[in-house]
Motif scaffolding. Sequence first.
Motif, mmCIF file in Angstrom:
data_model
loop_
_atom_site.group_PDB
_atom_site.id
_atom_site.type_symbol
_atom_site.label_atom_id
_atom_site.label_comp_id
_atom_site.label_asym_id
_atom_site.label_seq_id
_atom_site.Cartn_x
_atom_site.Cartn_y
_atom_site.Cartn_z
ATOM 1 N N LEU A 20 0.752 -1.083 0.161
ATOM 2 C CA LEU A 20 -0.040 -0.018 0.059
ATOM 3 C C LEU A 20 0.784 1.204 -0.038
ATOM 4 N N MET A 21 1.850 1.285 0.783
ATOM 5 C CA MET A 21 3.032 2.306 0.601
ATOM 6 C C MET A 21 3.920 2.319 -0.490
ATOM 7 N N GLY A 22 4.287 1.111 -0.847
ATOM 8 C CA GLY A 22 5.444 1.105 -1.761
ATOM 9 C C GLY A 22 4.995 1.292 -3.185
ATOM 10 N N LEU A 23 3.830 0.658 -3.544
ATOM 11 C CA LEU A 23 3.569 0.825 -4.737
ATOM 12 C C LEU A 23 3.333 2.357 -5.195
ATOM 13 N N PRO A 24 2.526 3.093 -4.473
ATOM 14 C CA PRO A 24 2.321 4.582 -4.989
ATOM 15 C C PRO A 24 3.914 5.453 -4.807
ATOM 16 N N TRP A 27 5.513 4.447 -8.017
ATOM 17 C CA TRP A 27 4.725 5.071 -9.353
ATOM 18 C C TRP A 27 4.928 6.488 -9.008
ATOM 19 N N TRP A 28 5.208 7.261 -7.871
ATOM 20 C CA TRP A 28 5.365 8.405 -7.844
ATOM 21 C C TRP A 28 6.945 8.693 -8.524
ATOM 22 N N MET A 32 4.808 7.430 -13.102
ATOM 23 C CA MET A 32 3.591 6.531 -13.661
ATOM 24 C C MET A 32 2.190 6.956 -12.914
ATOM 25 N N ALA A 33 1.160 6.605 -13.447
ATOM 26 C CA ALA A 33 -0.199 6.778 -13.135
ATOM 27 C C ALA A 33 -0.520 6.013 -12.054
#
Length: 287
Positions: A20-24, A27-28, A32-33
């Motif tokens: 939940l933290m690592g993906l955004p 992406w940031w 990435m979208a």
Amino acid sequence: MTEGVLIGARLALMIDLALLMGLPLFWWVMGMAGRRGVLVALAIGGMALSALWLLASVAAMTGTPIIPPDWASAQILLTMTPIGPVLAVRGGALLLALSCASAGRPKLVLIPAAVAAATLAWTGHAGATEDMAGTIHRAADVAHIWAAAGWIGALAVLLHAVLALRPATAEMRRVATMLSRFALMGTLIVATLMVSGIINGVMIVGLAQMPDLAASRYGWLLGAKLMLFGLMLGLAALNRWRLTPALESAMPQRAIAHLRLSLLVETSAAIAIIALVAWLGTLDPMG
């Protein structure tokens, strides 16, 4: 059986909050979208797994079965121990993360997700350390958790991209660029993990007691964790210096196959490390 459920709940919760933290975060960094549905599922999963962890903790502490739950003991744990405030903060952060994800703003999920992940520091050995030492221990543990989340999130995105990759496509250059740009982020993550890991080890065990680890289950599991971490470092270096440049070689199909295998092994090692951490958090270091 209760101990196994507790360890399993800790494992699933750690992976959920790390993603939940690592993906955004990834992406940031990569511009990435992101994917809203994945974050919505992870935020809801974090709430459900936190509830399961609470019930498993009550069962382990009281020696009662998880089903039916011992609601009286659960109420005591929530109202008379730090667990209640910790879960309240986590629940609020997860609700905010869910709101941001549902509104189609996945990158904003990063802040409440980081808060939710940080609460894990108060449910392990760091949460039991008192006074100034406790503050230092928890700060190091939060840094460790955040760095690990960054690595887990990056691995998830990179593995998904490489598994779907085909030679002689426009995606080849994009994935190669993504892997190369992860180098700086990966270096910062590794440095943070090493420094915070040393601080955590000293805080949990103590310098004088380090030799005694060789005769304890905790020590053996910690040793296995360090070996897996070394394996991940080796694979990350291989990916950066050998396999990523090979994507632009005359034999990209072979490079893709090797990169897939490397990332699969690295991701498996990361999951094994989290499983060991989930187990270690239930043990007495000198027991």
